[in-house]
Design a protein around this motif. Structure first.
Motif, PDB file in Angstrom:
ATOM      1  N   UNK A 208      -3.491   1.201 -12.682  1.00 46.13           N
ATOM      2  CA  UNK A 208      -2.730   0.774 -11.519  1.00 46.13           C
ATOM      3  C   UNK A 208      -3.012   1.683 -10.330  1.00 46.13           C
ATOM      4  N   UNK A 209      -4.260   1.665  -9.852  1.00 43.10           N
ATOM      5  CA  UNK A 209      -4.564   2.407  -8.639  1.00 43.10           C
ATOM      6  C   UNK A 209      -4.386   1.471  -7.444  1.00 43.10           C
ATOM      7  N   UNK A 210      -4.722   1.975  -6.245  1.00 37.84           N
ATOM      8  CA  UNK A 210      -4.471   1.204  -5.035  1.00 37.84           C
ATOM      9  C   UNK A 210      -5.292  -0.082  -4.995  1.00 37.84           C
ATOM     10  N   UNK A 211      -6.530  -0.022  -5.435  1.00 36.39           N
ATOM     11  CA  UNK A 211      -7.360  -1.223  -5.437  1.00 36.39           C
ATOM     12  C   UNK A 211      -6.738  -2.306  -6.313  1.00 36.39           C
ATOM     13  N   UNK A 212      -6.229  -1.908  -7.478  1.00 35.53           N
ATOM     14  CA  UNK A 212      -5.604  -2.888  -8.370  1.00 35.53           C
ATOM     15  C   UNK A 212      -4.392  -3.536  -7.716  1.00 35.53           C
ATOM     16  N   UNK A 213      -3.620  -2.732  -6.975  1.00 39.67           N
ATOM     17  CA  UNK A 213      -2.450  -3.279  -6.290  1.00 39.67           C
ATOM     18  C   UNK A 213      -2.866  -4.258  -5.199  1.00 39.67           C
ATOM     19  N   UNK A 214      -3.948  -3.946  -4.472  1.00 40.65           N
ATOM     20  CA  UNK A 214      -4.443  -4.855  -3.436  1.00 40.65           C
ATOM     21  C   UNK A 214      -4.917  -6.166  -4.061  1.00 40.65           C
ATOM     22  N   UNK A 215      -5.620  -6.067  -5.195  1.00 36.91           N
ATOM     23  CA  UNK A 215      -6.099  -7.260  -5.880  1.00 36.91           C
ATOM     24  C   UNK A 215      -4.931  -8.138  -6.334  1.00 36.91           C
TER      25      UNK A 215
ATOM     26  N   UNK B   6     -15.171  11.291  -1.839  1.00 32.87           N
ATOM     27  CA  UNK B   6     -15.033  11.297  -3.297  1.00 32.87           C
ATOM     28  C   UNK B   6     -13.568  11.265  -3.698  1.00 32.87           C
ATOM     29  N   UNK B   7     -12.742  11.998  -2.974  1.00 30.49           N
ATOM     30  CA  UNK B   7     -11.310  12.036  -3.275  1.00 30.49           C
ATOM     31  C   UNK B   7     -10.677  10.655  -3.096  1.00 30.49           C
ATOM     32  N   UNK B   8     -10.945  10.015  -1.956  1.00 35.16           N
ATOM     33  CA  UNK B   8     -10.328   8.705  -1.709  1.00 35.16           C
ATOM     34  C   UNK B   8     -10.866   7.672  -2.692  1.00 35.16           C
ATOM     35  N   UNK B   9     -12.132   7.806  -3.091  1.00 29.42           N
ATOM     36  CA  UNK B   9     -12.720   6.864  -4.051  1.00 29.42           C
ATOM     37  C   UNK B   9     -12.064   6.998  -5.412  1.00 29.42           C
ATOM     38  N   UNK B  10     -11.934   8.233  -5.890  1.00 32.24           N
ATOM     39  CA  UNK B  10     -11.343   8.462  -7.212  1.00 32.24           C
ATOM     40  C   UNK B  10      -9.860   8.097  -7.235  1.00 32.24           C
ATOM     41  N   UNK B  11      -9.154   8.539  -6.198  1.00 29.38           N
ATOM     42  CA  UNK B  11      -7.700   8.375  -6.199  1.00 29.38           C
ATOM     43  C   UNK B  11      -7.269   6.926  -6.005  1.00 29.38           C
ATOM     44  N   UNK B  12      -7.976   6.209  -5.144  1.00 29.99           N
ATOM     45  CA  UNK B  12      -7.516   4.878  -4.758  1.00 29.99           C
ATOM     46  C   UNK B  12      -8.335   3.729  -5.343  1.00 29.99           C
ATOM     47  N   UNK B  13      -9.566   4.023  -5.732  1.00 32.83           N
ATOM     48  CA  UNK B  13     -10.429   2.931  -6.170  1.00 32.83           C
ATOM     49  C   UNK B  13     -11.020   3.134  -7.565  1.00 32.83           C
ATOM     50  N   UNK B  14     -10.657   4.234  -8.222  1.00 30.59           N
ATOM     51  CA  UNK B  14     -11.101   4.446  -9.589  1.00 30.59           C
ATOM     52  C   UNK B  14     -12.592   4.638  -9.723  1.00 30.59           C
TER      53      UNK B  14
ATOM     54  N   UNK C  84       0.809  -1.218   0.000  1.00 29.36           N
ATOM     55  CA  UNK C  84       0.000   0.000   0.000  1.00 29.36           C
ATOM     56  C   UNK C  84       0.842   1.268   0.000  1.00 29.36           C
ATOM     57  N   UNK C  85       1.924   1.289   0.791  1.00 29.49           N
ATOM     58  CA  UNK C  85       2.703   2.514   0.968  1.00 29.49           C
ATOM     59  C   UNK C  85       3.192   3.141  -0.340  1.00 29.49           C
TER      60      UNK C  85
ATOM     61  N   UNK D 181       3.354   9.813  -6.330  1.00 29.54           N
ATOM     62  CA  UNK D 181       2.033   9.365  -6.723  1.00 29.54           C
ATOM     63  C   UNK D 181       0.969  10.392  -6.313  1.00 29.54           C
ATOM     64  N   UNK D 182       1.150  10.985  -5.130  1.00 28.64           N
ATOM     65  CA  UNK D 182       0.188  11.971  -4.629  1.00 28.64           C
ATOM     66  C   UNK D 182       0.107  13.182  -5.564  1.00 28.64           C
ATOM     67  N   UNK D 183       1.245  13.598  -6.104  1.00 24.52           N
ATOM     68  CA  UNK D 183       1.245  14.738  -7.021  1.00 24.52           C
ATOM     69  C   UNK D 183       0.312  14.507  -8.200  1.00 24.52           C
ATOM     70  N   UNK D 184       0.243  13.279  -8.651  1.00 26.71           N
ATOM     71  CA  UNK D 184      -0.618  12.961  -9.774  1.00 26.71           C
ATOM     72  C   UNK D 184      -2.087  12.891  -9.421  1.00 26.71           C
TER      73      UNK D 184
END
Length: 525
Positions: free
Chosen positions: A294-301, A217-225, A165-166, A173-176
């Motif tokens: 390649x968002x966070x959800x994809x990495x977790x999967x 909304x921010x966490x959903x878009x940024x990490x879960x698409x 996750x880190x 990544x945050x800049x993007x």
């Protein structure tokens, strides 16, 4: 035949009696002997505390102290003072004064080594040992909310989850993600503009719920698409689950309490099941759509898949569905709730300190020059960073940092036995006059003018994002998000406290405004 039947009966009776005796010995050891041994080892080093009762520990005394503090507290909700830790957690301050800066107390059969000594906290925070992990009760008592995700796990499984996750939350990544943060914030601020226009230039708006929506909304878009509208029910149910679970905070550790079919527990079990199913539905939709991003959800999967195929697998088995659900819940909760609360408290502080509001707005307008903020602009917002850091000091979202010693450990001259729960009350450290000076209870962002190192005598006593190797991996994401939200609000609106606002910080697993945050909002000319 009769003799054989009699022999079988004796075997069954012996087995039952043996089981009962074994259960009795286990309960006696777990509920009585182990806590007493821990207390004895600490007592020999001069560590004292209020004497606990069997099964319930010091819960009755804690409730009595709280009741007395609430009955004698000033009921003037119009007065905004920042000494709330003394009334919200009065037992901490009473026992600190009575037994010293390091003392013990217990909730149920959980023995807590409460540490308010800044120097001792410094030494604990510098420990990098995996033997200093999250308390085992966290994954049990908070299982419906966190499971065994990154917030509640320890040892190799925690290290494995952090490795996955880190990197997705590193600064590059945050800049993007900044443009996505701006888009999410702008959507909600348009509704504020409409409210102001409809109310002839001045509107009384409850902002905390809107800020939760922005953060979600921010966490959903940024990490879960996805967007908040797709995850809305998950966020709402997590929020409901959090509120229900917070009611039993004082009773953490009471044997068997979380297994009883009480009204609250039945509601907790129902919500947990529904949330898990909803997250798995989102996951299955992602898998079915063959999402390549390649968002966070994809990495977790991918991590769950690789662990189940024994590729890079840690030392214990991982249930793929549980691994995915637990970490999604952790990210949903930590990425939404804590940031939204900090933004809400920051607006309260800026509304009550118009000089700092004007100063922060001037900086934002000078840097942005009428454009939407980007990553480079955020980096240059020094005054806004000071405001956020001071907000996190006065109103940290997390009230306690907890660690468990998985083996005997030593910090300075204190030997801490194995299975001890170290309990650090963050607000107490953040309001400590020996650390911050005589103005510790005042809003003074200037103290962070030279960064955290120059703000206080012991920088390790500042822990809004936790401490040590387990410092929140999303802190860069959170700071960027807070700067985006606050800079956009400051550039568009001026605001003051509404007569409807009642200042009453409450503890619902996080520190939040009990009655919400209402502000009088106008457009900036």
């Amino acid at each position: 035949m009769e003799a054989a039947g009699l022999g079988l009966t004796r075997i069954i009776v012996s087995a039952v009696l043996g089981g009962v005796l074994g259960l009795f010995i286990y309960l006696y050891t777990t509920l009585f002997l182990q806590p007493r041994r821990l207390q004895s080892k600490l007592r020999r080093q001069g560590i004292r505390g209020p004497p606990p009762s069997f099964l319930f520990g010091n819960i009755a005394e804690m409730k009595k102290i709280q009741l007395h503090a609430h009955s004698t507290a000033t009921k003037d909700h119009d007065s905004i003072a920042h000494d709330w830790p003394f009334t919200l957690f009065p037992y901490i301050h009473q026992w600190k004064n009575q037994y010293g800066p390091i003392f013990t107390y217990s909730t149920g059969n959980i023995q807590l080594l409460c540490i308010t000594d800044p120097e001792m906290v410094k030494h604990i925070s510098l420990s990098t040992s995996l033997s200093l992990g999250r308390p085992s009760f966290a994954s049990k008592e908070r299982r419906p909310l966190f499971g065994e995700g990154i917030l509640s796990s320890s040892g190799s499984i925690w290290a494995y989850q952090k490795k996955i996750i880190a990197p997705e939350l590193y600064m590059d990544k945050v800049k993007g993600m900044v443009n996505s943060m701006v888009d999410s914030t702008t959507i909600v601020l348009r509704t504020w503009e409409n409210s102001v226009d409809n109310e002839e230039g001045v509107a009384d708006i409850r902002v905390d719920e809107d800020l939760r929506r922005v953060s979600a909304d921010i966490i959903s878009r940024a990490c879960f698409g996805s967007s908040y509208s797709q995850g809305k029910d998950i966020f709402l149910k997590l929020r409901t689950l959090q509120k229900i679970m917070s009611k039993g905070f004082l009773y953490t550790g009471v044997p068997g309490r979380r297994h009883l079919p009480s009204k609250n527990n039945r509601e907790i079990w129902r919500l947990e099941k529904e949330i898990n199913m909803m997250i798995l539905k989102v996951v299955n939709e992602r898998i079915g759509a063959q999402h390549g991003e390649k968002d966070l959800l994809q990495m977790i999967l991918e991590a769950a898949k690789s662990s189940s195929s024994h590729n890079g697998k840690p030392s214990m088995d991982i249930n793929s569905d549980k691994f995915i659900v637990d970490n999604c819940k952790n990210i949903y909760f930590a990425g939404n709730e804590t940031t939204a609360l900090t933004a809400s408290w920051a607006l309260v502080l800026l509304a009550t300190h118009p000089d700092w509001q004007a100063r922060a707005r001037a900086e934002v307008l000078e840097i942005c020059k009428g454009r939407l903020p980007d990553a480079d602009m955020l980096r240059r917002m020094k005054t806004l960073a000071m405001v956020i850091q001071e907000t996190l000091r006065l109103y940290p979202a997390v009230a306690f940092v907890a660690r468990e010693t998985l083996q005997d450990m030593k910090f300075r001259d204190l030997s801490v036995p194995r299975n001890s729960v170290i309990w650090i009350p963050v607000p107490t450290l953040h309001h400590h006059p020996d650390v911050w000076g005589p103005d510790a209870h005042l809003f003074n962002p200037e103290r962070f003018g030279n960064g955290i190192q120059g703000a206080c005598k012991i920088p390790q006593a500042y822990m809004p994002f936790g401490m040590g190797p387990r410092t929140c991996i999303g802190q860069h994401f959170a700071m960027a998000e807070l700067k985006v939200i606050l800079s956009l609000i400051l550039s568009k609106f001026s605001f003051s406290i509404s007569p409807a606002y009642r200042h009453s910080p409450a503890f619902n697993l996080v520190i939040e405004p009990e009655h919400g945050v209402n502000l009088i909002i106008r457009k900036v000319p």
